[in-house]
Design a protein around this motif. Structure first.
Motif, mmCIF file in Angstrom:
data_model
loop_
_atom_site.group_PDB
_atom_site.id
_atom_site.type_symbol
_atom_site.label_atom_id
_atom_site.label_comp_id
_atom_site.label_asym_id
_atom_site.label_seq_id
_atom_site.Cartn_x
_atom_site.Cartn_y
_atom_site.Cartn_z
ATOM 1 N N GLU A 52 37.058 84.205 -21.114
ATOM 2 C CA GLU A 52 38.364 84.451 -21.719
ATOM 3 C C GLU A 52 39.127 85.603 -21.065
ATOM 4 O O GLU A 52 40.342 85.484 -20.837
ATOM 5 C CB GLU A 52 38.203 84.701 -23.222
ATOM 6 N N PRO A 53 38.495 86.746 -20.747
ATOM 7 C CA PRO A 53 39.263 87.818 -20.087
ATOM 8 C C PRO A 53 39.864 87.407 -18.740
ATOM 9 O O PRO A 53 40.820 88.033 -18.278
ATOM 10 C CB PRO A 53 38.225 88.932 -19.917
ATOM 11 N N TYR A 54 39.314 86.378 -18.107
ATOM 12 C CA TYR A 54 39.909 85.861 -16.872
ATOM 13 C C TYR A 54 41.134 84.986 -17.152
ATOM 14 O O TYR A 54 41.918 84.711 -16.243
ATOM 15 C CB TYR A 54 38.898 85.018 -16.097
ATOM 16 N N GLY A 55 41.250 84.499 -18.399
ATOM 17 C CA GLY A 55 42.385 83.649 -18.743
ATOM 18 C C GLY A 55 42.027 82.403 -19.514
ATOM 19 O O GLY A 55 42.910 81.702 -20.009
ATOM 20 N N GLY A 56 40.727 82.070 -19.603
ATOM 21 C CA GLY A 56 40.314 80.917 -20.387
ATOM 22 C C GLY A 56 40.570 79.583 -19.712
ATOM 23 O O GLY A 56 40.927 79.512 -18.527
ATOM 24 N N PRO A 57 40.386 78.485 -20.461
ATOM 25 C CA PRO A 57 40.423 77.134 -19.874
ATOM 26 C C PRO A 57 41.730 76.770 -19.175
ATOM 27 O O PRO A 57 41.719 76.261 -18.054
ATOM 28 C CB PRO A 57 40.175 76.224 -21.088
ATOM 29 N N GLU A 58 42.861 76.999 -19.820
ATOM 30 C CA GLU A 58 44.131 76.570 -19.230
ATOM 31 C C GLU A 58 44.429 77.305 -17.931
ATOM 32 O O GLU A 58 44.911 76.719 -16.957
ATOM 33 C CB GLU A 58 45.267 76.786 -20.234
ATOM 34 N N ALA A 59 44.150 78.595 -17.907
ATOM 35 C CA ALA A 59 44.429 79.377 -16.699
ATOM 36 C C ALA A 59 43.536 78.942 -15.543
ATOM 37 O O ALA A 59 43.967 78.938 -14.383
ATOM 38 C CB ALA A 59 44.244 80.865 -16.984
ATOM 39 N N LEU A 60 42.288 78.571 -15.846
ATOM 40 C CA LEU A 60 41.406 78.090 -14.783
ATOM 41 C C LEU A 60 41.937 76.779 -14.208
ATOM 42 O O LEU A 60 41.921 76.571 -12.987
ATOM 43 C CB LEU A 60 39.986 77.907 -15.315
ATOM 44 N N LYS A 61 42.424 75.905 -15.068
ATOM 45 C CA LYS A 61 43.006 74.656 -14.569
ATOM 46 C C LYS A 61 44.226 74.933 -13.694
ATOM 47 O O LYS A 61 44.419 74.291 -12.655
ATOM 48 C CB LYS A 61 43.390 73.755 -15.742
ATOM 49 N N ARG A 62 45.036 75.898 -14.100
ATOM 50 C CA ARG A 62 46.208 76.243 -13.285
ATOM 51 C C ARG A 62 45.782 76.726 -11.901
ATOM 52 O O ARG A 62 46.421 76.401 -10.891
ATOM 53 C CB ARG A 62 47.044 77.320 -13.986
ATOM 54 N N LEU A 63 44.702 77.493 -11.856
ATOM 55 C CA LEU A 63 44.226 78.002 -10.565
ATOM 56 C C LEU A 63 43.736 76.865 -9.673
ATOM 57 O O LEU A 63 44.097 76.789 -8.492
ATOM 58 C CB LEU A 63 43.105 79.020 -10.785
ATOM 59 N N VAL A 64 42.915 75.979 -10.218
ATOM 60 C CA VAL A 64 42.389 74.872 -9.416
ATOM 61 C C VAL A 64 43.530 73.977 -8.944
ATOM 62 O O VAL A 64 43.584 73.569 -7.776
ATOM 63 C CB VAL A 64 41.350 74.066 -10.218
ATOM 64 N N ASP A 65 44.463 73.682 -9.833
ATOM 65 C CA ASP A 65 45.602 72.837 -9.476
ATOM 66 C C ASP A 65 46.437 73.488 -8.374
ATOM 67 O O ASP A 65 46.887 72.820 -7.435
ATOM 68 C CB ASP A 65 46.456 72.589 -10.721
ATOM 69 N N ALA A 66 46.630 74.802 -8.474
ATOM 70 C CA ALA A 66 47.400 75.523 -7.458
ATOM 71 C C ALA A 66 46.671 75.540 -6.120
ATOM 72 O O ALA A 66 47.300 75.449 -5.057
ATOM 73 C CB ALA A 66 47.673 76.948 -7.929
ATOM 74 N N CYS A 67 45.348 75.665 -6.155
ATOM 75 C CA CYS A 67 44.571 75.597 -4.912
ATOM 76 C C CYS A 67 44.795 74.262 -4.220
ATOM 77 O O CYS A 67 45.053 74.202 -3.007
ATOM 78 C CB CYS A 67 43.086 75.795 -5.204
ATOM 79 N N HIS A 68 44.711 73.190 -4.973
ATOM 80 C CA HIS A 68 44.903 71.868 -4.386
ATOM 81 C C HIS A 68 46.319 71.708 -3.832
ATOM 82 O O HIS A 68 46.511 71.069 -2.792
ATOM 83 C CB HIS A 68 44.594 70.794 -5.425
#
Length: 578
Positions: A156-172
């Protein structure tokens, strides 16, 4: 409505508390329990209660832990996220350049969203695969992530589920593949409630972390299912392109079908659903090529593994360090063998282990192995978290970069390595349990006291300053001397991309010659010759007369009629004309 499903074979009764109201779960065959709750759905908080006890327990498969590892779980709405990566395919492993990073120290903010802002830099550098250190929920705000306990819930301190998806999507969107480090050999000591639900651990084996994860004892079929489903979740729900399995040598498993083989098989089978190949990468100190041998050839079917022997051989030659397991390395002959045959210890006697160790690599391609001069372990497990640039000269750091990026392996960099980051990467924790925190701090001091360090010299893992000083200082990369080393890495990565022979993985084409006393070595792969010297007087090395200089780390390097002249601590790459 939401269906709650829980494996708790030890329990006599199970209840789930959703937004203040308790609901009984009905038993199912095999130790499973279920309940459908009309008022539950995305955003609902819930916790389990076993056998009418008052202890509220987070879901073993909790997808979201907004209150930390001891708090209630929450139901996310995975379907609500709008992915933009339709048709995405990761670059081939043969063409990969990996970049390992830690979310908490990669940026000042230490979040998934902040990391997104640096993806353009990684793309421009030439990186193809971003490898994230573990992000599953762990105690406190910051840590390395290897003491995770809620394995299905992004921290959660990293941003939780939605923020992780945003990161992976942005990487792609940037053309970057994403690999996640996962830990299945143990769980952390704080917030680990799995044992209350079922036989996730077994006393048949003991590990440095306590009872071993149950991979072969009674009930192990469901324990394996738990971890395999976790892998499938990261690859499917979060669109990761691969997983790096931490310390597979710590899987205590004698089953006919090893857990490593099972999880690799299931991850690869997911390709039929996602349309993407999920890379499975192992960390192992077994020196066992069966790990990356295909299953149809009686191997375990992992796609690749980290190559520690190459790292150890390279670093000991460059730094002279012979402490701990480095005692087994230190010669040009070891480095040469690692470049051509992968494992230095391939069935030979290891003085450090006081036994025979390893097995020869039988015709596998070099791209089955990741090569590196630094990673989180090899930096962070030093007493003060020193990087290679802190242990040796800039010239030797350039040599390391050249050998990694022109090696027959898949190269991997560790965050900040490319500019010789001044910040260390130290071991840091944030245990909320004060007694546990004290034990961790004292244990760290005792560990390094055996190597002659005084307690005052060892950074306290629980001190927030240890975490803060490990953060990258991004502004320095544009200043001398960092900018020069950064450009060297850019040039090397671009050169690797331009030379197919560096990426074909054909180890039979690799030739290495060296002079132990004169302290020089030449790596040849096809038309490419990578030569370096550590000799105080410099070295003159013969290369084909029709070769030309492609890259040189020092302006004093010359090549004239097949005579390559190198000053001390320099490296050059010569290419034969086609």
């Amino acid at each position: 409505m939401h269906r709650f499903l829980l494996w708790a074979p030890k329990a006599k009764t199970v209840e789930v508390k959703v937004e203040g109201a308790k609901h009984a779960l009905a038993p199912l065959p095999g130790g499973w329990w279920e309940a459908s709750v009309n008022d539950a759905g995305p955003g609902s908080d819930y916790a389990y209660f076993l056998d009418e006890e008052d202890l509220a327990l987070p879901d073993p498969r909790s997808p979201w832990q907004p209150y930390g590892v001891h708090g209630a779980s929450r139901i996310p709405d995975h379907a609500a996220f709008r992915w933009t990566d339709d048709g995405w395919q990761a670059p081939a492993l043969q063409d990969a350049v990996f970049y390992e990073l830690h979310i908490g120290t990669f940026t000042p903010e230490g979040t998934f969203d902040a990391a997104r802002e640096r993806l353009g830099y990684l793309k421009e550098l030439g990186v193809t695969h971003v490898e994230l250190m573990p992000v599953a929920s762990f105690p406190g705000k910051h840590g390395w992530g290897y003491d995770g306990v809620d394995l299905f819930a992004p921290h959660e301190p990293y941003g939780g589920p939605e923020a992780l998806k945003r990161l992976v999507d942005a990487c792609h969107a940037q053309g970057l593949a994403v690999v996640l480090d996962v830990v299945y050999n143990h769980l952390g000591p704080s917030g680990n409630y799995l044992g209350k639900f079922g036989p996730y651990f077994t006393s048949a084996h003991h590990t440095p972390w306590g009872d071993a994860v149950n991979l072969e004892d009674r009930g192990s079929h469901e324990v394996r299912r738990f971890f395999c489903d976790n892998a499938r979740m990261w690859l499917g729900e979060y669109h990761f392109d691969g997983l790096r399995l931490d310390a597979v040598h710590a899987y205590l498993d004698r089953s006919a079908i090893r857990f490593m083989e099972q999880i690799a098989s299931e991850a690869h089978a997911l390709e039929a659903e996602t349309g993407r190949h999920g890379l499975m990468i192992a960390e192992s100190d077994l020196n066992d090529p069966r790990i990356v041998t295909p299953r149809e050839e009686n191997g375990y079917g992992m796609d690749a593994q980290w190559s520690d022997d190459f790292h150890h051989a390279l670093v000991t030659v460059l730094t002279g360090d012979r402490s701990g397991y480095y005692a087994d390395f230190g010669s040009m002959a070891d480095l040469a063998k690692s470049l051509k045959e992968v494992f230095v210890y391939d069935g030979r006697f290891s003085p450090y282990r006081d036994r025979m160790h390893g097995r020869a690599v039988p015709g596998l391609p070099g791209w089955r192995f990741l090569g590196y001069a630094q990673n989180h372990d090899q930096v962070g497990n030093r007493a003060k978290g020193e990087r290679l640039i802190h242990l040796t000269s800039a010239g030797r750091a350039k040599i390391a970069a050249a050998l990694v990026l022109a090696s027959p392996f898949v190269p991997m960099l560790f965050q900040g390595e490319e500019w010789g980051a001044s910040s260390p990467f130290q071991y840091f924790t944030d245990h909320e349990d004060r007694e546990l925190g004290r034990l961790v701090s004292e244990g760290r001091k005792k560990e390094f006291a055996a190597f002659g360090w005084s307690p005052e010299e060892i950074p306290d893992p629980q001190d927030e300053a240890t975490f803060e000083r490990s953060k990258l200082q991004w502004a320095e990369r544009e200043r001398p001397p960092h900018a020069e080393l950064l450009q060297w890495h850019r040039d090397l990565i671009a050169f690797r991309r331009s030379m197919p022979e560096l990426r074909n993985g054909n180890l039979s084409e690799v030739q290495v010659r060296f002079d132990e006393e004169a302290k020089w070595l030449v790596l040849q792969h096809g038309r490419v010759h990578v030569a370096f010297t550590l000799n105080p007087a410099g070295s003159e090395i013969a290369v084909p007369q029709h070769a030309h200089l492609a890259l040189q780390s020092d302006a004093a390097v010359t090549l004239d009629q097949g005579r390559l002249r190198l000053p001390q601590d320099s490296v050059a790459i010569a290419v034969e004309r086609a």
